[in-house]
Design a protein around this motif. Structure first.
Motif: not given
Length: 337
Positions: A36, A106, A186
Protein backbone atom coordinates in the motif's frame (compact mmCIF):
# COMPACT_ATOMS: atom_id res chain seq x y z
CA UNK A 1 15.05 41.32 13.80
CA UNK A 2 15.47 39.05 16.81
CA UNK A 3 11.80 38.06 16.58
CA UNK A 4 12.21 37.02 12.93
CA UNK A 5 15.33 35.00 13.73
CA UNK A 6 13.46 33.23 16.53
CA UNK A 7 10.63 32.35 14.15
CA UNK A 8 13.06 30.95 11.60
CA UNK A 9 14.84 29.01 14.33
CA UNK A 10 11.58 27.42 15.46
CA UNK A 11 10.72 26.53 11.87
CA UNK A 12 14.10 24.84 11.34
CA UNK A 13 13.76 23.01 14.67
CA UNK A 14 10.32 21.74 13.66
CA UNK A 15 11.73 20.43 10.37
CA UNK A 16 14.56 18.66 12.21
CA UNK A 17 12.07 17.10 14.62
CA UNK A 18 9.86 15.91 11.77
CA UNK A 19 12.89 14.40 10.04
CA UNK A 20 13.29 12.07 13.01
CA UNK A 21 9.65 10.91 13.01
CA UNK A 22 8.87 7.26 12.43
CA UNK A 23 6.64 7.50 9.38
CA UNK A 24 5.15 4.06 9.91
CA UNK A 25 2.62 4.38 7.09
CA UNK A 26 5.41 4.87 4.55
CA UNK A 27 7.84 2.49 6.28
CA UNK A 28 5.68 -0.37 7.59
CA UNK A 29 6.67 -3.84 8.78
CA UNK A 30 3.92 -5.87 7.08
CA UNK A 31 3.86 -6.89 3.43
CA UNK A 32 0.30 -5.65 2.76
CA UNK A 33 1.06 -2.24 4.28
CA UNK A 34 4.34 -2.20 2.31
CA UNK A 35 2.47 -2.73 -0.96
CA UNK A 36 0.00 0.00 0.00
CA UNK A 37 2.91 2.33 0.75
CA UNK A 38 4.41 1.57 -2.65
CA UNK A 39 1.03 2.30 -4.28
CA UNK A 40 0.89 5.71 -2.54
CA UNK A 41 4.40 6.62 -3.72
CA UNK A 42 3.84 5.53 -7.33
CA UNK A 43 0.47 7.32 -7.51
CA UNK A 44 1.99 10.49 -6.04
CA UNK A 45 4.89 10.36 -8.50
CA UNK A 46 2.51 9.99 -11.45
CA UNK A 47 0.45 12.96 -10.32
CA UNK A 48 3.55 15.07 -9.74
CA UNK A 49 4.42 14.59 -13.41
CA UNK A 50 1.66 17.13 -14.08
CA UNK A 51 1.67 19.16 -10.87
CA UNK A 52 5.40 20.07 -10.89
CA UNK A 53 5.55 21.27 -14.53
CA UNK A 54 2.35 23.31 -14.04
CA UNK A 55 3.79 25.05 -10.96
CA UNK A 56 7.13 25.69 -12.69
CA UNK A 57 5.47 27.03 -15.86
CA UNK A 58 3.11 29.23 -13.83
CA UNK A 59 6.06 30.90 -12.11
CA UNK A 60 8.01 31.08 -15.39
CA UNK A 61 5.14 32.73 -17.31
CA UNK A 62 4.46 35.15 -14.48
CA UNK A 63 8.11 36.23 -14.54
CA UNK A 64 8.58 36.21 -18.31
CA UNK A 65 5.41 38.15 -19.11
CA UNK A 66 5.55 40.59 -16.23
CA UNK A 67 4.51 44.16 -16.95
CA UNK A 68 8.00 45.71 -17.08
CA UNK A 69 9.50 43.02 -19.35
CA UNK A 70 9.21 44.85 -22.66
CA UNK A 71 11.37 42.24 -24.42
CA UNK A 72 8.67 39.54 -24.12
CA UNK A 73 6.90 38.73 -27.37
CA UNK A 74 3.35 40.15 -27.43
CA UNK A 75 0.80 38.28 -29.62
CA UNK A 76 -2.77 39.36 -28.72
CA UNK A 77 -4.29 37.56 -31.74
CA UNK A 78 -2.77 34.13 -30.98
CA UNK A 79 -5.42 31.54 -30.02
CA UNK A 80 -4.37 28.00 -30.99
CA UNK A 81 -1.45 25.57 -31.18
CA UNK A 82 -1.93 21.92 -32.13
CA UNK A 83 1.32 20.90 -30.47
CA UNK A 84 0.39 22.68 -27.26
CA UNK A 85 -3.10 21.13 -27.25
CA UNK A 86 -1.59 17.64 -27.64
CA UNK A 87 0.67 18.22 -24.64
CA UNK A 88 -2.07 19.81 -22.51
CA UNK A 89 -4.58 17.00 -23.12
CA UNK A 90 -2.38 14.04 -24.04
CA UNK A 91 -0.09 13.99 -21.01
CA UNK A 92 -2.91 14.07 -18.38
CA UNK A 93 -4.86 11.45 -20.34
CA UNK A 94 -1.88 9.07 -20.32
CA UNK A 95 -1.39 9.62 -16.58
CA UNK A 96 -5.09 8.99 -15.88
CA UNK A 97 -4.91 5.74 -17.88
CA UNK A 98 -1.81 4.66 -15.93
CA UNK A 99 -3.47 5.54 -12.60
CA UNK A 100 -6.65 3.69 -13.58
CA UNK A 101 -4.71 0.57 -14.52
CA UNK A 102 -2.66 0.73 -11.34
CA UNK A 103 -5.81 1.19 -9.24
CA UNK A 104 -7.62 -1.72 -10.91
CA UNK A 105 -4.71 -4.12 -10.38
CA UNK A 106 -4.06 -3.02 -6.79
CA UNK A 107 -7.75 -3.19 -5.87
CA UNK A 108 -7.75 -6.91 -6.68
CA UNK A 109 -4.28 -7.75 -5.35
CA UNK A 110 -4.85 -5.93 -2.05
CA UNK A 111 -8.43 -7.05 -1.48
CA UNK A 112 -8.57 -7.57 2.33
CA UNK A 113 -10.76 -10.68 1.86
CA UNK A 114 -8.23 -12.30 -0.47
CA UNK A 115 -6.03 -14.99 1.16
CA UNK A 116 -2.34 -14.14 1.08
CA UNK A 117 -0.22 -15.60 -1.68
CA UNK A 118 3.11 -14.26 -0.43
CA UNK A 119 4.91 -13.35 2.78
CA UNK A 120 6.90 -10.64 1.05
CA UNK A 121 8.20 -9.80 -2.41
CA UNK A 122 10.62 -12.75 -2.43
CA UNK A 123 8.74 -15.43 -0.46
CA UNK A 124 5.45 -17.08 -1.48
CA UNK A 125 3.12 -18.57 1.11
CA UNK A 126 3.59 -22.32 1.39
CA UNK A 127 0.49 -24.43 0.75
CA UNK A 128 1.18 -26.22 4.04
CA UNK A 129 0.98 -23.01 6.10
CA UNK A 130 -2.28 -22.54 7.99
CA UNK A 131 -3.24 -18.92 8.71
CA UNK A 132 -3.67 -17.81 12.31
CA UNK A 133 -7.32 -16.91 12.87
CA UNK A 134 -8.21 -13.99 15.13
CA UNK A 135 -11.76 -12.81 15.85
CA UNK A 136 -11.87 -9.07 16.53
CA UNK A 137 -14.71 -7.31 18.35
CA UNK A 138 -14.84 -3.51 18.65
CA UNK A 139 -16.39 -2.66 22.03
CA UNK A 140 -17.09 0.70 23.66
CA UNK A 141 -14.21 1.68 23.96
CA UNK A 142 -11.78 -1.21 23.82
CA UNK A 143 -10.83 -4.14 21.61
CA UNK A 144 -11.57 -7.81 22.22
CA UNK A 145 -9.42 -10.41 20.46
CA UNK A 146 -10.50 -14.06 20.41
CA UNK A 147 -8.18 -16.85 19.26
CA UNK A 148 -10.63 -19.69 18.48
CA UNK A 149 -8.00 -22.33 17.70
CA UNK A 150 -5.97 -21.53 20.83
CA UNK A 151 -9.10 -21.12 22.98
CA UNK A 152 -7.98 -17.84 24.57
CA UNK A 153 -8.99 -14.18 24.40
CA UNK A 154 -7.57 -10.79 25.38
CA UNK A 155 -8.66 -7.21 25.86
CA UNK A 156 -6.43 -4.53 24.28
CA UNK A 157 -3.58 -6.94 23.53
CA UNK A 158 -2.85 -8.65 20.23
CA UNK A 159 -0.08 -11.16 19.45
CA UNK A 160 0.89 -12.76 16.14
CA UNK A 161 3.99 -14.66 15.00
CA UNK A 162 6.26 -13.16 12.36
CA UNK A 163 5.88 -14.45 8.78
CA UNK A 164 2.63 -16.28 9.52
CA UNK A 165 -0.50 -15.21 7.59
CA UNK A 166 -3.22 -13.87 9.89
CA UNK A 167 -6.91 -13.92 9.01
CA UNK A 168 -8.88 -11.36 11.02
CA UNK A 169 -12.66 -11.64 11.32
CA UNK A 170 -13.96 -8.29 12.47
CA UNK A 171 -17.25 -7.10 13.97
CA UNK A 172 -18.56 -4.58 16.51
CA UNK A 173 -21.09 -4.39 19.32
CA UNK A 174 -23.09 -1.16 19.04
CA UNK A 175 -21.48 1.43 16.75
CA UNK A 176 -19.19 1.34 13.74
CA UNK A 177 -15.44 1.47 14.37
CA UNK A 178 -12.36 1.01 12.22
CA UNK A 179 -9.67 -1.59 12.97
CA UNK A 180 -6.28 -0.14 12.05
CA UNK A 181 -2.68 -1.22 12.60
CA UNK A 182 -0.63 1.09 10.33
CA UNK A 183 2.44 -1.16 10.35
CA UNK A 184 0.37 -4.19 9.29
CA UNK A 185 -2.28 -3.15 6.74
CA UNK A 186 -4.92 -0.57 5.92
CA UNK A 187 -7.97 0.11 8.06
CA UNK A 188 -11.02 -2.15 7.93
CA UNK A 189 -14.44 -1.18 9.28
CA UNK A 190 -16.00 -3.05 12.18
CA UNK A 191 -19.82 -2.96 12.04
CA UNK A 192 -22.54 -4.41 14.31
CA UNK A 193 -24.36 -7.42 12.93
CA UNK A 194 -21.81 -7.83 10.14
CA UNK A 195 -18.43 -9.46 9.64
CA UNK A 196 -15.57 -7.94 7.65
CA UNK A 197 -12.23 -9.65 7.04
CA UNK A 198 -8.57 -8.77 6.70
CA UNK A 199 -5.71 -11.01 5.60
CA UNK A 200 -2.26 -9.71 6.51
CA UNK A 201 1.21 -10.69 7.73
CA UNK A 202 3.83 -9.02 9.93
CA UNK A 203 7.41 -9.44 8.72
CA UNK A 204 9.43 -7.87 11.52
CA UNK A 205 9.34 -8.56 15.25
CA UNK A 206 8.35 -5.54 17.30
CA UNK A 207 5.65 -3.71 19.20
CA UNK A 208 3.21 -1.73 17.06
CA UNK A 209 0.32 0.64 17.67
CA UNK A 210 -3.27 -0.33 16.89
CA UNK A 211 -6.34 1.84 17.28
CA UNK A 212 -9.79 2.77 16.01
CA UNK A 213 -9.65 5.13 13.04
CA UNK A 214 -13.37 5.95 13.12
CA UNK A 215 -14.95 8.24 15.74
CA UNK A 216 -17.29 6.25 17.97
CA UNK A 217 -18.00 8.35 21.02
CA UNK A 218 -16.48 9.77 24.19
CA UNK A 219 -13.78 7.12 24.69
CA UNK A 220 -12.69 6.97 21.06
CA UNK A 221 -9.32 8.69 21.54
CA UNK A 222 -8.24 6.04 24.07
CA UNK A 223 -9.42 3.06 22.05
CA UNK A 224 -5.87 1.80 21.49
CA UNK A 225 -3.96 -1.46 21.88
CA UNK A 226 -0.50 -2.93 21.42
CA UNK A 227 0.21 -5.37 18.61
CA UNK A 228 3.17 -7.67 19.29
CA UNK A 229 4.94 -9.33 16.37
CA UNK A 230 6.97 -12.19 17.85
CA UNK A 231 8.76 -15.37 16.95
CA UNK A 232 6.69 -18.55 16.84
CA UNK A 233 8.32 -19.74 20.07
CA UNK A 234 7.47 -16.51 21.91
CA UNK A 235 3.93 -16.63 20.56
CA UNK A 236 3.48 -20.18 21.87
CA UNK A 237 4.79 -19.06 25.29
CA UNK A 238 2.31 -16.19 25.31
CA UNK A 239 -0.55 -18.57 24.46
CA UNK A 240 0.50 -20.89 27.30
CA UNK A 241 0.68 -18.01 29.78
CA UNK A 242 -2.74 -16.75 28.65
CA UNK A 243 -4.24 -20.22 29.06
CA UNK A 244 -3.00 -20.16 32.64
CA UNK A 245 -5.42 -17.31 33.41
CA UNK A 246 -8.31 -18.35 35.63
CA UNK A 247 -10.78 -16.07 33.83
CA UNK A 248 -13.30 -17.53 31.39
CA UNK A 249 -14.96 -15.47 28.68
CA UNK A 250 -18.51 -16.78 28.57
CA UNK A 251 -21.70 -14.97 27.66
CA UNK A 252 -22.24 -13.54 31.13
CA UNK A 253 -18.67 -12.25 31.37
CA UNK A 254 -18.87 -10.80 27.87
CA UNK A 255 -22.03 -8.87 28.82
CA UNK A 256 -20.06 -7.23 31.63
CA UNK A 257 -16.98 -6.65 29.47
CA UNK A 258 -19.07 -5.06 26.70
CA UNK A 259 -20.29 -2.25 28.97
CA UNK A 260 -18.77 1.13 27.94
CA UNK A 261 -15.50 1.98 29.66
CA UNK A 262 -12.43 4.08 28.89
CA UNK A 263 -8.70 3.37 29.21
CA UNK A 264 -9.39 -0.32 29.83
CA UNK A 265 -6.38 -2.34 31.04
CA UNK A 266 -5.05 -5.44 29.30
CA UNK A 267 -7.06 -8.47 30.34
CA UNK A 268 -6.54 -12.15 29.47
CA UNK A 269 -9.01 -15.03 29.42
CA UNK A 270 -7.77 -18.63 29.66
CA UNK A 271 -11.00 -20.07 28.23
CA UNK A 272 -13.60 -18.83 25.73
CA UNK A 273 -17.05 -20.11 24.83
CA UNK A 274 -16.70 -21.68 21.38
CA UNK A 275 -19.85 -20.05 19.99
CA UNK A 276 -19.37 -16.60 21.56
CA UNK A 277 -18.10 -14.79 18.46
CA UNK A 278 -20.93 -16.13 16.27
CA UNK A 279 -23.40 -15.00 18.94
CA UNK A 280 -21.82 -11.52 18.91
CA UNK A 281 -22.03 -11.25 15.12
CA UNK A 282 -25.64 -12.47 15.13
CA UNK A 283 -26.49 -10.19 18.08
CA UNK A 284 -27.85 -12.95 20.28
CA UNK A 285 -25.41 -13.14 23.20
CA UNK A 286 -28.57 -12.99 25.31
CA UNK A 287 -30.03 -16.46 24.84
CA UNK A 288 -33.54 -14.97 24.86
CA UNK A 289 -32.76 -12.91 21.76
CA UNK A 290 -33.38 -14.17 18.23
CA UNK A 291 -30.20 -14.52 16.20
CA UNK A 292 -29.88 -12.65 12.90
CA UNK A 293 -29.15 -15.90 11.06
CA UNK A 294 -32.40 -17.37 12.41
CA UNK A 295 -34.32 -14.28 11.26
CA UNK A 296 -32.76 -14.59 7.81
CA UNK A 297 -33.60 -18.31 7.66
CA UNK A 298 -37.20 -17.61 8.67
CA UNK A 299 -37.49 -14.85 6.05
CA UNK A 300 -36.08 -17.15 3.38
CA UNK A 301 -38.49 -19.92 4.43
CA UNK A 302 -41.45 -17.51 4.26
CA UNK A 303 -40.33 -16.26 0.86
CA UNK A 304 -39.99 -19.84 -0.37
CA UNK A 305 -43.45 -20.75 0.92
CA UNK A 306 -44.95 -17.63 -0.64
CA UNK A 307 -43.27 -18.36 -3.98
CA UNK A 308 -44.49 -21.96 -3.81
CA UNK A 309 -48.05 -20.83 -3.02
CA UNK A 310 -48.03 -18.39 -5.94
CA UNK A 311 -46.68 -21.09 -8.22
CA UNK A 312 -49.35 -23.59 -7.10
CA UNK A 313 -52.12 -21.00 -7.48
CA UNK A 314 -50.91 -20.15 -10.97
CA UNK A 315 -50.77 -23.84 -11.85
CA UNK A 316 -54.32 -24.46 -10.56
CA UNK A 317 -55.60 -21.42 -12.46
CA UNK A 318 -53.93 -22.62 -15.65
CA UNK A 319 -55.50 -26.07 -15.23
CA UNK A 320 -58.98 -24.54 -14.72
CA UNK A 321 -58.63 -22.40 -17.81
CA UNK A 322 -57.43 -25.37 -19.86
CA UNK A 323 -60.31 -27.56 -18.61
CA UNK A 324 -62.86 -24.84 -19.36
CA UNK A 325 -61.53 -24.58 -22.90
CA UNK A 326 -61.80 -28.35 -23.37
CA UNK A 327 -65.36 -28.43 -22.00
CA UNK A 328 -66.41 -25.64 -24.34
CA UNK A 329 -65.02 -27.41 -27.39
CA UNK A 330 -66.51 -30.79 -26.44
CA UNK A 331 -70.15 -29.67 -25.97
CA UNK A 332 -72.39 -31.45 -28.63
CA UNK A 333 -74.88 -29.05 -30.20
CA UNK A 334 -78.56 -30.18 -29.97
CA UNK A 335 -80.92 -30.27 -32.97
CA UNK A 336 -84.06 -28.16 -33.00
CA UNK A 337 -87.39 -29.95 -33.80
Amino acid sequence: MIHKLAQRGLFVAALIALAGCNTVVMNPSGDIAQQQSHLIMVSTALMLLIIVPVIVLTLLFAWRYRKNNTAAKYEPDWDHSTRLELVIWGAPLLIIIALGLLTWISTHLLDPYRPLTRLDASRPVSAAVKPLEVEVVALDWKWLFIYPEQGVATINELYAPVDVPVRFKITATEVMNSFYIPALAGQIYAMPGMETQLNAVINKAGVYEGFSANYSGAGFSHMRFKFYGTTQADFDKWVDSTRASSETLDRATYTEVAKPSERGPVRRFGKVDADLYEAIVNRCVDRNATCIREMVAEDEARATRAATSVSLAAERSARRIAQASIDEVCITPTKKN
